[in-house]
Design a protein around this motif. Sequence first.
Motif, short mmCIF file in Angstrom:
data_model
loop_
_atom_site.label_atom_id
_atom_site.label_comp_id
_atom_site.label_asym_id
_atom_site.label_seq_id
_atom_site.Cartn_x
_atom_site.Cartn_y
_atom_site.Cartn_z
N LYS A 135 82.41 42.61 8.71
CA LYS A 135 82.33 43.49 10.43
C LYS A 135 82.76 44.15 10.44
O LYS A 135 82.77 45.72 10.44
CB LYS A 135 81.20 42.46 11.61
N LYS A 136 83.94 43.54 11.21
CA LYS A 136 85.77 44.62 10.81
C LYS A 136 86.07 45.43 9.79
O LYS A 136 85.73 46.49 9.95
CB LYS A 136 86.87 43.57 11.69
N ASN A 137 85.88 44.49 8.36
CA ASN A 137 86.07 45.86 7.39
C ASN A 137 84.89 47.22 7.73
O ASN A 137 85.33 48.24 6.96
CB ASN A 137 85.82 44.44 6.28
N ILE A 138 84.16 46.53 7.17
CA ILE A 138 82.44 47.27 7.16
C ILE A 138 82.35 48.59 8.58
O ILE A 138 82.51 49.62 8.55
CB ILE A 138 81.23 46.93 7.42
N GLN A 139 83.44 47.87 9.91
CA GLN A 139 84.42 49.02 10.38
C GLN A 139 85.01 49.77 10.15
O GLN A 139 84.31 51.52 10.95
CB GLN A 139 84.04 48.50 12.26
N LYS A 140 85.94 49.54 9.76
CA LYS A 140 87.05 50.66 9.27
C LYS A 140 86.73 51.39 8.39
O LYS A 140 86.25 52.82 8.15
CB LYS A 140 87.44 49.61 8.72
N LEU A 141 85.63 50.96 7.57
CA LEU A 141 85.16 52.00 6.61
C LEU A 141 84.15 52.83 7.06
O LEU A 141 84.32 54.24 6.44
CB LEU A 141 84.64 51.40 5.34
N CYS A 142 83.42 52.45 8.08
CA CYS A 142 81.99 53.80 8.20
C CYS A 142 82.99 54.00 10.32
O CYS A 142 82.72 55.51 10.15
CB CYS A 142 81.53 52.86 9.96
N ASN A 143 83.92 53.89 10.12
CA ASN A 143 85.48 54.51 11.09
C ASN A 143 84.14 55.12 12.19
O ASN A 143 84.30 56.13 12.84
CB ASN A 143 85.53 55.82 10.77
N GLN A 144 83.52 53.72 13.02
CA GLN A 144 82.60 53.94 14.15
C GLN A 144 82.62 52.93 15.14
O GLN A 144 82.48 51.90 14.24
CB GLN A 144 81.00 54.32 13.83
N LYS A 145 83.46 52.57 16.09
CA LYS A 145 84.18 51.61 17.01
C LYS A 145 82.83 50.70 16.96
O LYS A 145 83.04 49.98 17.51
CB LYS A 145 84.73 52.10 18.11
N TYR A 146 81.30 51.50 16.89
CA TYR A 146 80.38 50.72 17.42
C TYR A 146 79.82 49.40 16.24
O TYR A 146 78.94 48.67 16.15
CB TYR A 146 79.36 50.90 18.33
N VAL A 147 80.48 50.03 15.33
CA VAL A 147 79.58 49.31 13.95
C VAL A 147 80.50 48.07 13.56
O VAL A 147 81.43 47.57 13.37
CB VAL A 147 80.01 49.76 12.85
N GLY A 148 79.27 47.23 14.16
CA GLY A 148 79.74 45.69 13.44
C GLY A 148 80.35 45.06 15.15
O GLY A 148 81.36 44.14 15.47
N ALA A 149 80.25 45.48 16.30
CA ALA A 149 80.87 45.92 17.11
C ALA A 149 80.05 44.50 18.00
O ALA A 149 79.18 43.28 17.95
CB ALA A 149 81.48 46.38 18.40
N GLU A 150 79.31 44.91 19.09
CA GLU A 150 78.14 44.50 20.20
C GLU A 150 76.69 44.45 19.45
O GLU A 150 76.65 45.58 18.38
CB GLU A 150 78.45 44.05 21.99
N GLY A 151 76.09 43.51 19.59
CA GLY A 151 75.13 43.67 19.11
C GLY A 151 74.55 42.56 17.37
O GLY A 151 75.71 42.35 17.13
N ASP A 152 74.33 43.47 16.49
CA ASP A 152 73.90 42.51 15.17
C ASP A 152 73.73 43.92 14.63
O ASP A 152 73.83 45.34 14.60
CB ASP A 152 72.47 42.01 15.03
N LEU A 153 74.17 43.93 13.04
CA LEU A 153 74.85 44.29 12.36
C LEU A 153 74.16 44.56 11.13
O LEU A 153 73.92 42.94 10.14
CB LEU A 153 76.32 44.80 11.35
N PHE A 154 73.19 45.56 10.24
CA PHE A 154 72.34 44.95 8.60
C PHE A 154 72.73 46.12 7.43
O PHE A 154 72.35 47.19 8.06
CB PHE A 154 70.74 45.89 8.96
N VAL A 155 72.64 45.90 6.93
CA VAL A 155 72.46 47.09 5.93
C VAL A 155 70.78 46.60 5.25
O VAL A 155 71.13 45.96 4.15
CB VAL A 155 73.65 46.69 5.31
N PHE A 156 70.96 47.58 4.78
CA PHE A 156 69.03 48.13 4.11
C PHE A 156 69.71 48.17 2.56
O PHE A 156 70.37 49.12 2.10
CB PHE A 156 68.01 49.16 3.96
N VAL A 157 69.25 47.56 1.48
CA VAL A 157 69.81 48.07 0.31
C VAL A 157 68.82 47.54 -1.10
O VAL A 157 67.95 47.41 -0.95
CB VAL A 157 70.43 46.19 -0.33
N VAL A 158 68.58 49.09 -1.78
CA VAL A 158 67.89 49.07 -2.86
C VAL A 158 68.20 48.16 -3.99
O VAL A 158 69.26 47.48 -4.40
CB VAL A 158 68.82 50.85 -3.91
N ASP A 159 67.52 47.30 -4.52
CA ASP A 159 67.48 45.85 -5.27
C ASP A 159 66.37 46.19 -6.34
O ASP A 159 65.37 45.56 -6.11
CB ASP A 159 66.94 44.52 -4.39
#
Length: 252
Positions: free
Chosen positions: A59-83
């Motif tokens: 989550k911390k690594n993804i937050q850095k890549l997105c450069n948004q402090k709320y990403v991966g912080a409080e709450g839940d983080l999901f990623v939607f993937v073409v599969d």
Amino acid sequence: MIHNLTTDAQTNHRSIRKFKDQILNEEQLATLYTVFQHTATSMFMQNASLIHITDSKKKKNIQKLCNQKYVGAEGDLFVFVVDLYRNQQIREQLGYDDGRVHTTDIFFQAMEDTILAFQNVANAVESMKLGYVPLGTINDHPKKMLKELDLPKLTFPVLGMQVGVPDQAPQLKPRLPLKFSCFENEYKKDFNVKDLANYDQIVTTYYDLRDANRRIDSFTKQITGAKLNNHETDRDELPELLHKQELCLDWK
């Protein structure tokens, strides 16, 4: 306009970027997974997958890549993937070649599946009195994101979603008047930027009065500003990376 619980929630949507320090419970997660599962899908191919990010380091690594402090912080983080990996594996393991799996056509159908699933889950989130923010920044650094998510060939992250209990009540952002975006039978090409003068003023007032991130910025200034000016970003690698993921191989 018809008003009911669904349409009122949709027309009053606000992206939430501040959440209370609590995660979703098992029942809420199960609901979101089931809603995802039952989304409409092109040709019944079910070409989308959902990744719930719970590992704190990831989550911390993804937050850095997105450069948004709320990403991966409080709450839940999901990623939607073409599969398309899953269906390719079905074909391979049953003795078939890959067929059209690598084509742009099938990739676009998978994109449709994934985006429909995102919006379906988003509607479910708000129906449970939760909030969310879409994360287009999931592809700001696509090469590093693919590595962080350890995605196999024939998959690609499309959107992220941060979900949680809202801890803010942002103002409703004014949208383009319908005459500029909703047409009957044919696209209206007689557009004149001067007709946006009133809307520009509304947007400027919104940014001037909003509770957070104060700035004065009309809609046309945003369109003519840095966002669309010529500049290089890691997003420019997307076509190359799609090919490396063995997607859209017929698109030269």
